[in-house]
Design an enzyme around this catalytic site. Structure first.
Site, short mmCIF file in Angstrom:
data_model
loop_
_atom_site.label_atom_id
_atom_site.label_comp_id
_atom_site.label_asym_id
_atom_site.label_seq_id
_atom_site.Cartn_x
_atom_site.Cartn_y
_atom_site.Cartn_z
N GLU A 1 44.26 34.62 27.63
CA GLU A 1 45.56 34.26 28.20
C GLU A 1 45.68 32.75 28.42
OE1 GLU A 1 46.21 36.63 31.70
OE2 GLU A 1 46.89 38.32 30.48
N GLU B 1 45.97 44.43 26.55
CA GLU B 1 45.82 44.93 27.92
C GLU B 1 47.05 45.73 28.31
OE1 GLU B 1 44.65 42.06 30.91
OE2 GLU B 1 43.22 41.11 29.54
C1 GAL Z 1 45.06 39.74 32.92
C2 GAL Z 1 43.68 39.22 32.58
C3 GAL Z 1 42.62 40.25 32.90
C4 GAL Z 1 42.82 40.77 34.29
C5 GAL Z 1 44.23 41.30 34.44
C6 GAL Z 1 44.55 41.82 35.82
O1 GAL Z 1 46.00 38.76 32.95
O2 GAL Z 1 43.61 38.88 31.21
O3 GAL Z 1 41.36 39.68 32.75
O4 GAL Z 1 42.59 39.74 35.19
O5 GAL Z 1 45.13 40.29 34.21
O6 GAL Z 1 43.73 42.85 36.15
#
Ligand code: GAL
Length: 846
Positions: A184, A253
């Protein structure tokens, strides 16, 4: 597609299948549609499981459950700080055995996605960076900075070489089909300007040069340069498109829930909405979805990021913190994956045809050259059920839902209709008692200040501790003349301490005066209290506690922590007495830590006191120890810490993490799955400790005399600590009857004949358990959720008997949801449901 090229693909696949990838060079490539593995475009379902967040003994079980849940890929970050605790000193043992983890994935027949980072965020201490990295001369994190790039390249190469030496890339016959660099970075990149852009392009070139034979991705990096694939993270990613038409649409994600912070609520994400989000992504052409997290696990030791991330990283994931199946989330997603897989031949063949079915309804239809047709029918309306006509058939679509028709005729899945059972997990007492309690007091009155390091002024905590401990003592002395007038008027002064976090305990002449805590959002603490000083020398000791180093934010490596001041005393005759620049002595960590009293070998290095724990109740800064035997059975175990305040716990020398029973503040209104999800929407646990139970892995225990040691900062009642087992105590089913004249998801196609399948409630207890009784059964219009069901206005009196007869005494049962099953229709013209809660218990067989 030309016949020749189809033939070539089929042949290549056949050869790969026959020879395995050791003999031939397997490849992972991509096009605008999908990742291509051994010549095959694939729709891939993936799930995040972070290896250090469970034990190696748990890995296989979790990974197999993930496979049975319909996953093709396991994703994990690589956590630099656990692998390289000091420069050049590596650790790949135990929970950090990345190779063993990946080989377990491979053995299960799954692929892996390795997100090397090395910045990972992940609610992990310091975002995964080792703290020593901050002290490399001239370093600046995540930008065009030579010392940083050198270190990052060094670690990335170390991991890539390790993977290569173990033949773990798919190009070598291994499971890794994809790797990630950075995490990110897009938002920072823009802020950092040219330096950000240069760093990002350097990182891309650097990893491509490592020649892994599998593609690299960058998540949330719109301008990721070729051949790196830019990917999406979020609660929804259906609006996302990669930056080039020849890159596949990947969701790295898909947040299954959210993390918790101490003092905050616990977040839940309804599975109907998660399934809707995933189906919407696939219907729009997405070809790779990774659930973050599929199994969240536990932030053992001091690995939690921060500040204030809880020790539990449950995340409301399909597999819970303990590795147990969370229903109905797991089961509903499993059904979704089956449905998507049935559509795969059509999905990988081209772009969808979009047909409007109403104001808020549309169909996405995919055709393959082999004649496959698959359709997704979506209803985006947040309140109304829609009845739509598609392919000459009517379909009823729940609000905010998508139906999947792998043959363009029969609905096999609707995201809002949960047909699987839900389960209720309870923390049950065990027979295991804690025995031989003893205590050891940190005894700060006797702290040897000479052994501490002394200087003028207040210093950053991490600069002193290097994060070797959460604790740093800041101690100073104040001389009070006997003529001070406040002594004659009750003897009180006001002390004001400003700290940059995370928690602060203030001791005046060895007595706890009070505590103050920051929050994750606001780490600044102001401690303001009347204190009592006596004539002569007074000792002010501030115990500053770090609760996990920040894991997110631009240049968080430069953020300071600890008591940075001002520290001021008000009420002396001289007026304001500023202690900020006074002489302060610093002592890192606790005595118990330096003597390693948590370990079996060195716990006798201090004098533990046997005797009345009652006298030690509610005393701050006390170590407690006790023994316990391992409870029988196989259920996962946890410590119930409700009676304690805040501190850390160890079992047989291994840290199970920080604990804190701070109550959750927040809004716990009931939530509904419709309308765009955000973490504040579905919250539970208001007014109760954010985290009461702390996972004790079974593999850390021996049959008898396990050593429990804990350090309590505030005070509590250790005699009430107990070991509990996480057990599935009841299973619930909640299914609507079939409604005539709609052709919906209860139909199945056998050849050319369409058969109506009556919906059934299916209940199943864990292995070794049986349905001992029916707690609730109602065919009619019951209300509530598993554990809180109640009769509605319509109820068939036979409900309980019918269900009991079918289910009690069995480990599984099925009951059809139809009028005929319950004698007669209890309320004609009303859509009814059958709702059951069955109790699972040990049987004589079990
Ligand atoms: C995303 C990040 C993850 C984790 C998630 C929240 O933005 O890439 O590593 O932090 O948020 O759980």
């Amino acid at each position: 597609m030309e016949i020749n090229s189809i033939f070539r693909r089929v042949l290549l696949f056949f050869i790969a299948f026959q020879l395995g990838c050791q003999q031939i060079s397997c490849t992972v490539t991509y096009d605008g549609k999908a990742l291509i593995i051994n010549g095959q475009r694939r729709i891939l379902i993936s799930g995040s499981i972070h290896y250090p967040r469970s034990t190696p003994e748990m890995w296989e079980d979790i990974i197999i459950k993930a496979k049975e849940g319909g996953l093709d890929v396991i994703e994990t970050y690589v956590f630099w700080n656990v692998h390289e605790p000091s420069p050049g000193i590596y650790n790949f043992e135990g929970r950090y055995n990345l190779v063993r983890f990946l080989k377990t994935v491979q053995k299960a027949g799954l692929y892996a996605h390795l997100r090397i980072g090395p910045y990972v965020c992940a609610e992990w201490n310091f975002g995964g960076f080792p703290v020593w990295l901050k002290y490399v001369s001239g370093i600046s994190f995540r930008t065009d900075n030579e010392p940083f790039k050198r270190a990052m390249q060094g670690f990335t190469e170390k991991i890539v070489n390790l993977m290569k030496s173990e033949k773990l890339f798919e190009s070598q016959g291994g499971p890794i089909i994809l790797s990630q660099i950075e995490n990110e970075y897009g938002a920072l990149d823009k802020k950092y300007g040219a330096a950000g852009y240069n760093y990002m392009t350097w990182a891309a070139q650097m990893v491509v040069g490592l020649r892994t034979g599998v593609p690299w991705i960058m998540c949330k990096q719109d301008d990721a340069p070729d051949p790196i694939i830019n990917t999406c993270n979020g609660f929804y990613c259906d609006a996302f498109k990669p930056n080039k038409p020849y890159k596949p649409t990947i969701w790295t994600e898909a947040w299954t829930g959210w993390f918790s912070e101490f003092g905050g609520v616990v977040h839940k994400r309804p599975v109907q909405d998660l399934a809707f989000a995933v189906a919407k992504f696939i219907q729009k052409g997405g070809s790779f979805v990774n659930y973050y997290m599929y199994h969240g696990g536990t932030n053992f030791g001091r690995t939690a990021g921060g500040p204030f991330i809880t020790t539990s990283y449950d995340y409301d994931a399909p597999l819970d913190e303990y590795g147990l199946i969370r229903q109905p989330k797991y089961g509903h997603l499993t059904e979704l994956h089956k449905a998507i897989k049935q559509c795969e031949p059509a999905l990988v063949s081209g772009d969808p045809t979009i047909i409007s079915l109403g104001a808020h309804q549309e169909a996405h239809v995919y055709y393959s050259t082999f004649g496959h047709c698959a359709a997704f029918l979506a209803n985006y309306d947040t309140t109304n059920t829609a009845r739509v006509l598609f392919n000459k058939m009517h379909h009823t679509l729940q609000p905010w839902s998508i139906s999947i028709l792998p043959d363009c005729r029969n609905v096999v899945f609707n995201t809002a209709k949960v047909g699987v059972q839900s389960t209720r997990m309870t923390m049950l007492p065990t027979s295991s008692e804690m025995f031989s309690w003893q205590t050891y007091s940190e005894d700060l009155t006797a702290r040897d200040e000479d052994s501490a390091f002394t200087t003028f002024g207040l210093l950053d905590q991490v600069n002193i501790t290097r994060d070797a401990s959460d604790y740093l003592w800041y101690t100073t002395r104040v001389n009070v003349g006997s003529s001070e007038s406040f002594l004659r008027s009750g003897g009180h002064l006001q002390l004001v301490v400003q700290s940059t976090g995370h928690a602060l305990h203030v001791f005046i002449n060895g007595q706890l005066s009070g505590s103050a805590f920051g929050t994750r959002e606001n780490r600044r603490i102001t401690y303001k209290k009347a204190i009592k000083l006596h004539p002569g020398s007074n000792k002010i000791s501030l115990l500053s506690v770090a609760m996990g180093l920040s894991n997110i934010g631009g240049h968080y490596e430069s953020w300071e922590t600890g008591v940075l001041g001002p520290v001021v005393l008000y009420g002396l005759d001289q007026g304001k007495h500023d202690l900020t620049h006074a002489k302060w002595s610093y002592q890192v960590g606790l005595k118990g830590e330096s003597k390693d009293i948590v370990s079996m070998n060195s716990m006798s290095s201090v004098e533990w006191v046997q005797g009345s724990l009652i006298a030690q109740k509610n005393q701050p800064l006390i170590w407690h120890k006790a023994y316990f035997n391992e409870p029988d059975g196989e259920e996962p175990l946890a410590l119930d810490m409700r009676s304690m305040g805040k501190g850390q716990v160890w079992i047989n020398g291994q840290s199970i993490g920080r604990y804190w029973t701070a109550s959750a503040n927040g809004d716990c209104q009931r939530c509904h799955y419709v309308v765009t999800y955000r973490p504040t929407k579905c919250q539970v646990g208001c007014g109760r400790p954010t985290q009461r139970w702390y996972h004790v892995p079974r593999s850390w225990l021996k049959p008898t005399a396990n050593l429990l040691v804990l350090f309590e900062e505030l005070g509590g009642d250790p005699t009430s600590i107990s070991l509990v087992k996480r057990s599935m105590t009841s299973v619930c089913g909640d299914i609507f009857e079939y409604r005539t004249n709609t052709t919906d998801w209860h139909t199945e196609s056998y050849g050319k004949t369409q058969v109506i399948r009556r919906p059934k409630i299916r209940l199943q207890c864990s292995p070794g358990l049986m349905i001992s009784s029916i707690k609730f059964a109602s065919f009619g219009t019951p209300v509530g959720t598993c554990g809180t069901f109640q009769r509605g206005t319509c109820h068939a009196d036979t409900s309980y008997d019918v269900v009991s007869k079918r289910c009690v005494g069995k480990d599984r049962c099925a009951v059809a949801v139809s009028n005929s099953n319950f004698g007669q229709d209890p309320c004609p013209k009303t859509l009814k449901r059958l709702t059951v809660e069955a109790i699972c218990a040990l049987t004589s067989k079990g």
